[in-house]
Motif scaffolding. Structure first.
Motif, PDB file in Angstrom:
ATOM      1  N   ASP A 177       8.460  14.018 -12.898  1.00 28.10           N
ATOM      2  CA  ASP A 177       9.528  14.831 -12.293  1.00 28.10           C
ATOM      3  C   ASP A 177       9.364  16.308 -12.590  1.00 28.10           C
ATOM      4  N   LYS A 197       3.098  15.216 -12.816  1.00 27.98           N
ATOM      5  CA  LYS A 197       3.595  14.596 -11.589  1.00 27.98           C
ATOM      6  C   LYS A 197       4.638  15.492 -10.953  1.00 27.98           C
ATOM      7  N   ASP A 199       7.593  16.285  -8.582  1.00 30.66           N
ATOM      8  CA  ASP A 199       8.680  15.472  -8.065  1.00 30.66           C
ATOM      9  C   ASP A 199       8.692  15.447  -6.539  1.00 30.66           C
ATOM     10  N   GLU A 233       4.149  12.883  -5.766  1.00 32.64           N
ATOM     11  CA  GLU A 233       4.764  11.637  -5.319  1.00 32.64           C
ATOM     12  C   GLU A 233       5.501  11.891  -4.013  1.00 32.64           C
TER      13      GLU A 233
HETATM   14 MG    MG Z   1       8.361  10.846 -10.662  1.00 30.13          MG
END
Ligand code: MG
Ligand code: C2E
Ligand code: MG
Ligand code: MG
Length: 288
Positions: A177, A197, A199, A233
Protein backbone atom coordinates in the motif's frame (compact mmCIF):
# COMPACT_ATOMS: atom_id res chain seq x y z
CA UNK A 1 -42.43 13.48 24.55
CA UNK A 2 -39.59 12.91 26.95
CA UNK A 3 -41.96 12.84 29.90
CA UNK A 4 -43.57 9.52 29.07
CA UNK A 5 -41.89 8.07 32.17
CA UNK A 6 -40.20 5.24 30.32
CA UNK A 7 -36.48 4.91 30.16
CA UNK A 8 -35.66 6.25 26.76
CA UNK A 9 -32.81 5.17 24.56
CA UNK A 10 -30.28 7.98 24.11
CA UNK A 11 -31.39 9.96 21.07
CA UNK A 12 -28.19 9.13 19.15
CA UNK A 13 -28.96 5.43 19.34
CA UNK A 14 -31.24 5.06 16.35
CA UNK A 15 -32.61 1.96 14.71
CA UNK A 16 -29.92 1.99 12.03
CA UNK A 17 -27.20 1.89 14.64
CA UNK A 18 -28.93 -0.87 16.53
CA UNK A 19 -29.12 -2.91 13.35
CA UNK A 20 -25.44 -2.18 12.64
CA UNK A 21 -24.52 -3.43 16.12
CA UNK A 22 -26.55 -6.58 15.63
CA UNK A 23 -24.86 -7.27 12.32
CA UNK A 24 -21.46 -6.60 13.90
CA UNK A 25 -22.35 -9.03 16.67
CA UNK A 26 -23.39 -11.68 14.16
CA UNK A 27 -20.16 -11.25 12.21
CA UNK A 28 -18.18 -11.61 15.46
CA UNK A 29 -19.90 -14.85 16.40
CA UNK A 30 -19.61 -16.03 12.83
CA UNK A 31 -15.85 -15.40 12.81
CA UNK A 32 -15.37 -17.39 16.01
CA UNK A 33 -17.45 -20.25 14.61
CA UNK A 34 -15.71 -20.04 11.24
CA UNK A 35 -12.27 -20.25 12.86
CA UNK A 36 -13.32 -23.38 14.73
CA UNK A 37 -14.67 -24.94 11.54
CA UNK A 38 -11.99 -24.10 8.99
CA UNK A 39 -14.09 -21.63 6.99
CA UNK A 40 -11.21 -19.19 6.36
CA UNK A 41 -9.23 -20.19 3.30
CA UNK A 42 -6.42 -18.74 1.18
CA UNK A 43 -7.00 -17.51 -2.38
CA UNK A 44 -4.04 -16.88 -4.65
CA UNK A 45 -3.66 -13.86 -6.96
CA UNK A 46 -1.04 -14.16 -9.75
CA UNK A 47 1.94 -11.81 -9.84
CA UNK A 48 3.77 -11.49 -13.15
CA UNK A 49 6.92 -10.04 -14.66
CA UNK A 50 5.51 -7.09 -16.63
CA UNK A 51 8.16 -7.29 -19.34
CA UNK A 52 7.85 -10.99 -20.19
CA UNK A 53 4.40 -11.81 -18.78
CA UNK A 54 5.99 -14.69 -16.88
CA UNK A 55 4.25 -15.87 -13.69
CA UNK A 56 6.56 -15.26 -10.75
CA UNK A 57 4.34 -15.77 -7.72
CA UNK A 58 1.06 -15.25 -5.93
CA UNK A 59 -0.33 -13.01 -3.20
CA UNK A 60 -2.30 -14.95 -0.61
CA UNK A 61 -5.64 -13.27 0.18
CA UNK A 62 -7.99 -14.48 2.91
CA UNK A 63 -11.51 -15.51 1.95
CA UNK A 64 -14.36 -16.56 4.23
CA UNK A 65 -16.02 -19.59 2.71
CA UNK A 66 -19.34 -19.00 4.43
CA UNK A 67 -22.01 -21.74 4.32
CA UNK A 68 -24.82 -19.24 3.60
CA UNK A 69 -23.15 -16.18 2.06
CA UNK A 70 -20.64 -17.98 -0.15
CA UNK A 71 -17.17 -16.48 -0.61
CA UNK A 72 -16.83 -13.33 1.52
CA UNK A 73 -14.08 -10.75 0.81
CA UNK A 74 -11.69 -9.57 3.55
CA UNK A 75 -13.04 -6.02 3.84
CA UNK A 76 -16.07 -7.54 5.54
CA UNK A 77 -14.21 -9.52 8.21
CA UNK A 78 -10.54 -8.45 8.60
CA UNK A 79 -11.44 -5.15 10.36
CA UNK A 80 -13.82 -7.01 12.72
CA UNK A 81 -11.23 -9.72 13.39
CA UNK A 82 -8.72 -6.97 14.22
CA UNK A 83 -11.20 -5.30 16.55
CA UNK A 84 -12.02 -8.45 18.52
CA UNK A 85 -8.43 -9.61 18.76
CA UNK A 86 -8.71 -12.60 16.42
CA UNK A 87 -6.62 -11.34 13.50
CA UNK A 88 -3.52 -13.28 14.65
CA UNK A 89 -5.38 -16.59 14.70
CA UNK A 90 -7.19 -15.88 11.45
CA UNK A 91 -4.07 -14.84 9.56
CA UNK A 92 -2.12 -17.77 10.94
CA UNK A 93 -4.81 -20.23 9.77
CA UNK A 94 -4.84 -18.72 6.29
CA UNK A 95 -1.06 -18.47 5.95
CA UNK A 96 -0.48 -22.00 7.28
CA UNK A 97 -2.90 -23.48 4.75
CA UNK A 98 -1.39 -21.42 1.92
CA UNK A 99 2.15 -22.55 2.77
CA UNK A 100 1.12 -26.20 3.10
CA UNK A 101 -0.70 -26.09 -0.25
CA UNK A 102 2.09 -24.36 -2.17
CA UNK A 103 5.18 -25.85 -0.47
CA UNK A 104 5.98 -28.19 -3.38
CA UNK A 105 5.06 -25.89 -6.28
CA UNK A 106 7.83 -24.89 -8.69
CA UNK A 107 10.72 -23.41 -6.66
CA UNK A 108 10.67 -20.22 -8.76
CA UNK A 109 7.16 -19.36 -7.52
CA UNK A 110 7.16 -16.90 -4.62
CA UNK A 111 4.29 -16.71 -2.13
CA UNK A 112 3.41 -13.33 -0.54
CA UNK A 113 1.41 -13.10 2.67
CA UNK A 114 -0.20 -10.11 4.37
CA UNK A 115 0.57 -9.06 7.91
CA UNK A 116 -1.89 -6.76 9.62
CA UNK A 117 -0.61 -3.71 11.53
CA UNK A 118 -1.73 -5.26 14.81
CA UNK A 119 0.35 -8.37 14.21
CA UNK A 120 3.44 -6.23 13.89
CA UNK A 121 2.99 -5.36 17.57
CA UNK A 122 3.52 -9.03 18.47
CA UNK A 123 7.14 -9.56 19.42
CA UNK A 124 6.76 -13.29 18.68
CA UNK A 125 5.61 -12.71 15.10
CA UNK A 126 8.91 -13.68 13.47
CA UNK A 127 9.15 -16.87 15.54
CA UNK A 128 5.56 -17.77 14.65
CA UNK A 129 6.23 -17.36 10.94
CA UNK A 130 9.42 -19.41 11.13
CA UNK A 131 7.55 -22.17 12.97
CA UNK A 132 4.92 -22.25 10.21
CA UNK A 133 7.70 -22.64 7.64
CA UNK A 134 9.17 -25.57 9.55
CA UNK A 135 5.80 -27.24 10.04
CA UNK A 136 4.73 -26.92 6.40
CA UNK A 137 8.14 -27.56 4.83
CA UNK A 138 7.91 -24.26 2.94
CA UNK A 139 11.33 -22.80 1.98
CA UNK A 140 12.03 -19.40 3.58
CA UNK A 141 13.53 -18.04 0.33
CA UNK A 142 10.15 -18.41 -1.40
CA UNK A 143 8.25 -16.39 1.19
CA UNK A 144 7.51 -12.68 0.91
CA UNK A 145 5.94 -10.90 3.87
CA UNK A 146 3.87 -7.82 2.97
CA UNK A 147 3.80 -5.10 5.59
CA UNK A 148 1.59 -2.05 5.11
CA UNK A 149 3.12 1.32 5.43
CA UNK A 150 0.73 2.45 8.16
CA UNK A 151 1.64 -0.53 10.33
CA UNK A 152 5.21 0.73 10.69
CA UNK A 153 3.93 3.80 12.42
CA UNK A 154 2.99 2.27 15.78
CA UNK A 155 6.29 0.99 17.18
CA UNK A 156 9.11 1.42 14.72
CA UNK A 157 11.71 -0.21 17.00
CA UNK A 158 9.70 -3.41 17.43
CA UNK A 159 8.92 -3.38 13.69
CA UNK A 160 12.64 -3.13 12.96
CA UNK A 161 13.43 -6.04 15.29
CA UNK A 162 10.78 -8.27 13.67
CA UNK A 163 11.82 -7.28 10.17
CA UNK A 164 15.46 -8.00 10.95
CA UNK A 165 14.71 -11.51 12.27
CA UNK A 166 12.60 -12.28 9.19
CA UNK A 167 15.39 -11.09 6.90
CA UNK A 168 17.96 -13.16 8.79
CA UNK A 169 15.88 -16.25 7.95
CA UNK A 170 16.05 -15.46 4.22
CA UNK A 171 12.45 -14.21 4.07
CA UNK A 172 11.78 -11.27 1.71
CA UNK A 173 9.90 -8.13 2.67
CA UNK A 174 7.48 -6.02 0.67
CA UNK A 175 6.18 -2.58 1.60
CA UNK A 176 2.43 -2.81 0.84
CA UNK A 177 0.00 0.00 0.00
CA UNK A 178 2.87 2.37 -0.68
CA UNK A 179 1.75 5.97 -1.02
CA UNK A 180 -1.27 5.74 1.25
CA UNK A 181 0.49 6.14 4.60
CA UNK A 182 2.86 8.55 6.28
CA UNK A 183 6.60 9.12 6.39
CA UNK A 184 7.18 6.70 3.54
CA UNK A 185 10.62 7.99 2.77
CA UNK A 186 12.12 7.49 6.20
CA UNK A 187 10.73 3.93 6.37
CA UNK A 188 12.23 3.12 3.02
CA UNK A 189 15.62 4.29 4.16
CA UNK A 190 15.63 2.60 7.55
CA UNK A 191 14.09 -0.81 6.75
CA UNK A 192 15.48 -3.39 4.31
CA UNK A 193 12.54 -3.80 1.91
CA UNK A 194 12.98 -6.03 -1.15
CA UNK A 195 9.90 -4.78 -2.99
CA UNK A 196 7.65 -1.74 -3.05
CA UNK A 197 3.97 -2.33 -3.82
CA UNK A 198 2.16 0.68 -5.25
CA UNK A 199 -1.42 0.82 -4.04
CA UNK A 200 -4.25 0.19 -6.48
CA UNK A 201 -5.56 3.72 -5.79
CA UNK A 202 -2.75 5.16 -7.95
CA UNK A 203 -3.17 2.61 -10.73
CA UNK A 204 -6.90 2.35 -11.47
CA UNK A 205 -7.19 5.66 -13.32
CA UNK A 206 -3.59 6.09 -14.38
CA UNK A 207 -4.39 6.65 -18.06
CA UNK A 208 -6.59 9.67 -17.39
CA UNK A 209 -4.99 11.03 -14.23
CA UNK A 210 -1.79 13.04 -14.51
CA UNK A 211 -1.23 13.04 -10.75
CA UNK A 212 -1.32 9.23 -10.59
CA UNK A 213 1.16 9.04 -13.44
CA UNK A 214 3.44 11.52 -11.70
CA UNK A 215 3.25 9.61 -8.41
CA UNK A 216 4.03 6.23 -9.95
CA UNK A 217 6.90 7.77 -11.92
CA UNK A 218 8.27 9.32 -8.71
CA UNK A 219 8.04 5.96 -6.93
CA UNK A 220 9.90 4.11 -9.68
CA UNK A 221 12.61 6.78 -9.71
CA UNK A 222 13.00 6.56 -5.95
CA UNK A 223 12.92 2.77 -5.96
CA UNK A 224 15.46 2.69 -8.76
CA UNK A 225 17.80 4.86 -6.70
CA UNK A 226 17.42 2.39 -3.82
CA UNK A 227 17.72 -0.64 -6.19
CA UNK A 228 14.32 -1.97 -5.07
CA UNK A 229 11.87 -3.31 -7.69
CA UNK A 230 8.33 -1.90 -7.92
CA UNK A 231 5.13 -3.96 -8.09
CA UNK A 232 1.87 -2.29 -9.08
CA UNK A 233 -1.45 -3.80 -8.06
CA UNK A 234 -4.84 -3.34 -9.68
CA UNK A 235 -3.86 -3.74 -13.35
CA UNK A 236 -7.21 -4.42 -15.01
CA UNK A 237 -6.45 -3.98 -18.71
CA UNK A 238 -3.74 -3.99 -21.37
CA UNK A 239 -3.62 -0.19 -21.55
CA UNK A 240 -2.72 0.09 -17.86
CA UNK A 241 -0.18 -2.70 -18.26
CA UNK A 242 1.50 -0.70 -21.05
CA UNK A 243 1.55 2.54 -19.03
CA UNK A 244 3.07 1.07 -15.86
CA UNK A 245 5.65 -0.87 -17.86
CA UNK A 246 6.59 2.35 -19.63
CA UNK A 247 6.89 4.08 -16.22
CA UNK A 248 9.48 1.52 -15.14
CA UNK A 249 7.51 -0.87 -12.93
CA UNK A 250 8.84 -4.45 -13.05
CA UNK A 251 6.10 -6.58 -11.52
CA UNK A 252 2.31 -6.43 -11.59
CA UNK A 253 -0.86 -8.06 -10.39
CA UNK A 254 -4.52 -7.46 -11.11
CA UNK A 255 -7.54 -8.81 -12.88
CA UNK A 256 -5.84 -8.46 -16.28
CA UNK A 257 -3.46 -11.25 -15.22
CA UNK A 258 -5.87 -13.17 -13.01
CA UNK A 259 -8.28 -12.78 -10.12
CA UNK A 260 -7.65 -14.38 -6.71
CA UNK A 261 -8.29 -18.13 -7.10
CA UNK A 262 -8.26 -21.30 -4.97
CA UNK A 263 -5.04 -23.33 -4.65
CA UNK A 264 -6.01 -26.00 -7.24
CA UNK A 265 -6.53 -23.37 -9.94
CA UNK A 266 -3.33 -21.57 -8.98
CA UNK A 267 -1.39 -24.83 -9.28
CA UNK A 268 -2.89 -25.40 -12.76
CA UNK A 269 -1.56 -21.97 -13.73
CA UNK A 270 1.90 -22.86 -12.38
CA UNK A 271 1.95 -26.12 -14.33
CA UNK A 272 0.70 -24.46 -17.51
CA UNK A 273 3.51 -21.89 -17.21
CA UNK A 274 6.06 -24.70 -16.79
CA UNK A 275 4.72 -26.49 -19.90
CA UNK A 276 4.80 -23.31 -21.99
CA UNK A 277 8.33 -22.60 -20.88
CA UNK A 278 9.43 -26.16 -21.64
CA UNK A 279 7.97 -26.12 -25.15
CA UNK A 280 9.32 -22.61 -25.88
CA UNK A 281 12.72 -23.93 -24.89
CA UNK A 282 12.39 -26.95 -27.17
CA UNK A 283 11.32 -24.86 -30.14
CA UNK A 284 13.93 -22.15 -29.81
CA UNK A 285 17.04 -22.65 -31.95
CA UNK A 286 19.95 -24.21 -30.13
CA UNK A 287 22.77 -21.82 -29.38
CA UNK A 288 25.75 -22.78 -31.53
MG1 MG B 1 -1.53 -3.89 -1.57
P1 C2E C 1 -3.92 -5.67 -0.32
O1 C2E C 1 -2.86 -6.49 0.29
O2 C2E C 1 -3.56 -4.31 -0.79
O3 C2E C 1 -4.52 -6.60 -1.47
C1 C2E C 1 -4.85 -6.22 -2.72
C2 C2E C 1 -6.34 -6.15 -2.89
O4 C2E C 1 -6.64 -5.65 -4.16
C3 C2E C 1 -7.01 -7.52 -2.80
O5 C2E C 1 -8.30 -7.30 -2.24
C4 C2E C 1 -7.21 -7.90 -4.24
O6 C2E C 1 -8.23 -8.82 -4.46
C5 C2E C 1 -7.51 -6.56 -4.84
N1 C2E C 1 -7.21 -6.52 -6.25
C6 C2E C 1 -6.16 -7.07 -6.86
N2 C2E C 1 -6.15 -6.84 -8.16
C7 C2E C 1 -7.25 -6.10 -8.42
C8 C2E C 1 -7.79 -5.51 -9.62
O7 C2E C 1 -7.28 -5.64 -10.73
N3 C2E C 1 -8.93 -4.76 -9.49
C9 C2E C 1 -9.55 -4.61 -8.29
N4 C2E C 1 -10.65 -3.85 -8.27
N5 C2E C 1 -9.06 -5.14 -7.16
C10 C2E C 1 -7.92 -5.88 -7.21
P2 C2E C 1 -8.84 -8.22 -1.09
O8 C2E C 1 -8.57 -9.65 -1.38
O9 C2E C 1 -10.25 -7.76 -0.87
O10 C2E C 1 -7.94 -7.82 0.12
C11 C2E C 1 -8.08 -6.56 0.71
C12 C2E C 1 -7.05 -6.36 1.77
O11 C2E C 1 -7.29 -7.26 2.86
C13 C2E C 1 -5.64 -6.66 1.30
O12 C2E C 1 -5.16 -5.54 0.67
C14 C2E C 1 -4.94 -7.00 2.62
O13 C2E C 1 -4.44 -5.84 3.22
C15 C2E C 1 -6.07 -7.57 3.49
N6 C2E C 1 -5.92 -9.01 3.61
C16 C2E C 1 -6.31 -9.96 2.73
N7 C2E C 1 -6.01 -11.20 3.20
C17 C2E C 1 -5.40 -11.03 4.40
C18 C2E C 1 -4.83 -11.93 5.39
O14 C2E C 1 -4.81 -13.16 5.23
N8 C2E C 1 -4.30 -11.38 6.51
C19 C2E C 1 -4.29 -10.04 6.70
N9 C2E C 1 -3.74 -9.57 7.81
N10 C2E C 1 -4.80 -9.16 5.81
C20 C2E C 1 -5.35 -9.64 4.66
MG1 MG D 1 -1.03 -7.16 0.17
MG1 MG E 1 -4.05 -2.11 -1.23
Amino acid sequence: RAKSGRVARPVWFDAGMERALLIQDEIEQGIRFGLDHGQFVPYFEPQVDLETGKLIGFEVLARWDHPLSGIVEPDRFIPVAEEIGLIDILSEQVIRQALAQSADWDPSIKISVNISPLQLADSWLAQRIVRMLTETGFPAERLVVEITESSLFADIDLARTIVTSLKNQGIRLALDDFGTGFSSLSHLRSLPFDLIKVDRAFVTNIQSNKESTAIVRAVTTLAGALSVPVLVEGIENEATHAVVLELGCQIGQGWYFGKPMPAERALQLVNQTQRERASAHQMSPRPS
